[in-house]
Design a protein around this motif. Structure first.
Motif, PDB file in Angstrom:
ATOM      1  N   PHE A  29       0.794  -1.220  -0.024  1.00 29.39           N
ATOM      2  CA  PHE A  29      -0.038   0.002  -0.174  1.00 29.39           C
ATOM      3  C   PHE A  29       0.899   1.149   0.220  1.00 29.39           C
ATOM      4  CE2 PHE A  29      -2.901  -3.069   2.437  1.00 29.39           C
ATOM      5  CZ  PHE A  29      -3.675  -3.057   1.529  1.00 29.39           C
ATOM      6  N   LYS A  30       0.493   2.181  -0.739  1.00 30.48           N
ATOM      7  CA  LYS A  30       1.109   3.417  -0.455  1.00 30.48           C
ATOM      8  C   LYS A  30       0.328   4.699   0.458  1.00 30.48           C
ATOM      9  CE  LYS A  30       3.332   3.374  -4.865  1.00 30.48           C
ATOM     10  NZ  LYS A  30       4.310   4.414  -5.136  1.00 30.48           N
ATOM     11  N   GLY A  31       0.850   4.943   1.326  1.00 37.03           N
ATOM     12  CA  GLY A  31       0.325   6.126   2.293  1.00 37.03           C
ATOM     13  C   GLY A  31      -0.101   7.280   1.500  1.00 37.03           C
ATOM     14  N   VAL A  32      -1.169   7.989   2.243  1.00 35.85           N
ATOM     15  CA  VAL A  32      -1.518   9.248   1.610  1.00 35.85           C
ATOM     16  C   VAL A  32      -0.300  10.121   1.752  1.00 35.85           C
ATOM     17  CG1 VAL A  32      -3.282  11.169   1.826  1.00 35.85           C
ATOM     18  CG2 VAL A  32      -4.038   8.738   2.169  1.00 35.85           C
ATOM     19  N   PRO A  33      -0.046  10.880   0.687  1.00 36.49           N
ATOM     20  CA  PRO A  33       1.175  11.900   0.553  1.00 36.49           C
ATOM     21  C   PRO A  33       0.998  12.910   1.901  1.00 36.49           C
ATOM     22  CG  PRO A  33       0.349  11.425  -1.474  1.00 36.49           C
ATOM     23  CD  PRO A  33      -0.644  10.987  -0.717  1.00 36.49           C
ATOM     24  N   SER A  34       2.053  13.230   2.315  1.00 32.63           N
ATOM     25  CA  SER A  34       1.926  14.448   3.200  1.00 32.63           C
ATOM     26  C   SER A  34       3.048  15.456   2.665  1.00 32.63           C
ATOM     27  CB  SER A  34       2.375  13.872   4.627  1.00 32.63           C
ATOM     28  OG  SER A  34       1.355  13.167   5.353  1.00 32.63           O
ATOM     29  N   PRO A  35       2.784  16.374   1.454  1.00 29.87           N
ATOM     30  CA  PRO A  35       3.817  16.916   0.933  1.00 29.87           C
ATOM     31  C   PRO A  35       4.251  18.205   1.828  1.00 29.87           C
ATOM     32  CG  PRO A  35       1.709  17.432  -0.216  1.00 29.87           C
ATOM     33  CD  PRO A  35       1.545  16.336   0.832  1.00 29.87           C
ATOM     34  N   LEU A  37       3.745  20.257   5.853  1.00 33.97           N
ATOM     35  CA  LEU A  37       3.679  20.123   7.376  1.00 33.97           C
ATOM     36  C   LEU A  37       1.979  20.076   7.700  1.00 33.97           C
ATOM     37  CD1 LEU A  37       4.539  19.451  10.187  1.00 33.97           C
ATOM     38  CD2 LEU A  37       4.941  22.167  10.603  1.00 33.97           C
ATOM     39  N   ALA A  38       1.269  21.082   7.049  1.00 31.99           N
ATOM     40  CA  ALA A  38       0.033  21.211   7.400  1.00 31.99           C
ATOM     41  C   ALA A  38      -1.104  19.833   6.925  1.00 31.99           C
ATOM     42  CB  ALA A  38      -0.793  22.354   6.487  1.00 31.99           C
ATOM     43  N   THR A  39      -0.338  19.362   5.691  1.00 38.62           N
ATOM     44  CA  THR A  39      -0.996  18.138   5.190  1.00 38.62           C
ATOM     45  C   THR A  39      -0.767  16.985   6.322  1.00 38.62           C
ATOM     46  OG1 THR A  39      -1.098  18.642   3.070  1.00 38.62           O
ATOM     47  CG2 THR A  39      -1.239  16.639   3.485  1.00 38.62           C
ATOM     48  N   ALA A  40       0.461  16.989   6.561  1.00 36.93           N
ATOM     49  CA  ALA A  40       1.217  15.815   7.421  1.00 36.93           C
ATOM     50  C   ALA A  40       0.213  15.893   9.075  1.00 36.93           C
ATOM     51  CB  ALA A  40       2.704  15.928   7.766  1.00 36.93           C
ATOM     52  N   VAL A  41       0.060  17.245   9.379  1.00 39.22           N
ATOM     53  CA  VAL A  41      -0.361  17.108  10.674  1.00 39.22           C
ATOM     54  C   VAL A  41      -2.133  16.738  10.568  1.00 39.22           C
ATOM     55  CG1 VAL A  41      -1.480  18.886  12.390  1.00 39.22           C
ATOM     56  CG2 VAL A  41       0.978  18.766  11.560  1.00 39.22           C
ATOM     57  N   LEU A  74       0.144   7.157   8.199  1.00 38.77           N
ATOM     58  CA  LEU A  74       0.760   7.479   9.455  1.00 38.77           C
ATOM     59  C   LEU A  74       2.326   7.491   9.565  1.00 38.77           C
ATOM     60  CD1 LEU A  74      -1.464   5.807  12.052  1.00 38.77           C
ATOM     61  CD2 LEU A  74      -1.290   8.091  11.748  1.00 38.77           C
ATOM     62  N   GLU A  75       2.884   6.421   8.777  1.00 42.67           N
ATOM     63  CA  GLU A  75       4.374   6.266   8.583  1.00 42.67           C
ATOM     64  C   GLU A  75       4.873   7.881   7.689  1.00 42.67           C
ATOM     65  OE1 GLU A  75       5.194   2.598   7.042  1.00 42.67           O
ATOM     66  OE2 GLU A  75       4.846   1.700   9.113  1.00 42.67           O
ATOM     67  N   VAL A  76       3.989   7.944   6.646  1.00 44.48           N
ATOM     68  CA  VAL A  76       4.446   9.100   5.627  1.00 44.48           C
ATOM     69  C   VAL A  76       4.279  10.453   6.434  1.00 44.48           C
ATOM     70  CG1 VAL A  76       3.568  10.174   3.745  1.00 44.48           C
ATOM     71  CG2 VAL A  76       3.882   7.958   3.629  1.00 44.48           C
ATOM     72  N   ALA A  77       2.996  10.502   7.252  1.00 45.55           N
ATOM     73  CA  ALA A  77       2.957  11.871   8.095  1.00 45.55           C
ATOM     74  C   ALA A  77       4.203  11.855   8.924  1.00 45.55           C
ATOM     75  CB  ALA A  77       1.675  11.886   8.647  1.00 45.55           C
TER      76      ALA A  77
END
Length: 124
Positions: A29-35, A37-41, A74-77
């Motif tokens: 699976f690929k995680g949802v991208p967190s390009p 900081l706002a997206t990662a949070v 979660l790992e990507v974030a």
């Protein structure tokens, strides 16, 4: 109840797959991208809520599969958040040095950068 060969073969294959799944790391699976900081949070908060709901329920095979899938996001974030926190330490050092060496313009610039990241992290 009599089981046919195909039913037994399928059961054996599933047992083997389940055993392999438990002992090897499966990465499909690929995680949802967190390009940024706002997206990662946002992803970190949203997917931790989903994880909490799964952990509060029965850990069925379906729940395990869903948890497995959402942990990729979660790992990507977390990776993005970690990178930002490391950079934040450098920015804080710039704020520190600018205050120590009486450089108000640099302090204002670096202080603004620092607070932008801090304000995003406060949303965690």
């Amino acid at each position: 109840m009599k089981l046919g060969f195909s039913t037994l073969a399928m059961a054996a294959a599933l047992a083997f797959s389940a055993n392999s799944f438990a002992t090897e790391r499966v990465e499909h699976f690929k995680g949802v991208p967190s390009p940024d900081l706002a997206t990662a949070v946002k992803n970190f908060s949203e997917y931790n809520n989903l994880l909490a709901k799964q952990l509060d329920g029965e850990l069925t095979p379906q729940a395990l599969a869903e948890i497995h899938q959402l942990t990729y996001t979660l790992e990507v974030a977390l990776e993005k958040i970690g990178d930002e926190v490391k950079a934040l330490a450098d920015t804080l050092e710039e704020v520190h040095v600018a205050s120590e060496t009486s450089e108000p313009e640099k302090l204002a610039e670096e202080g603004k950068k620092y607070m932008q990241v801090v304000n995003e992290l406060k949303k965690l």
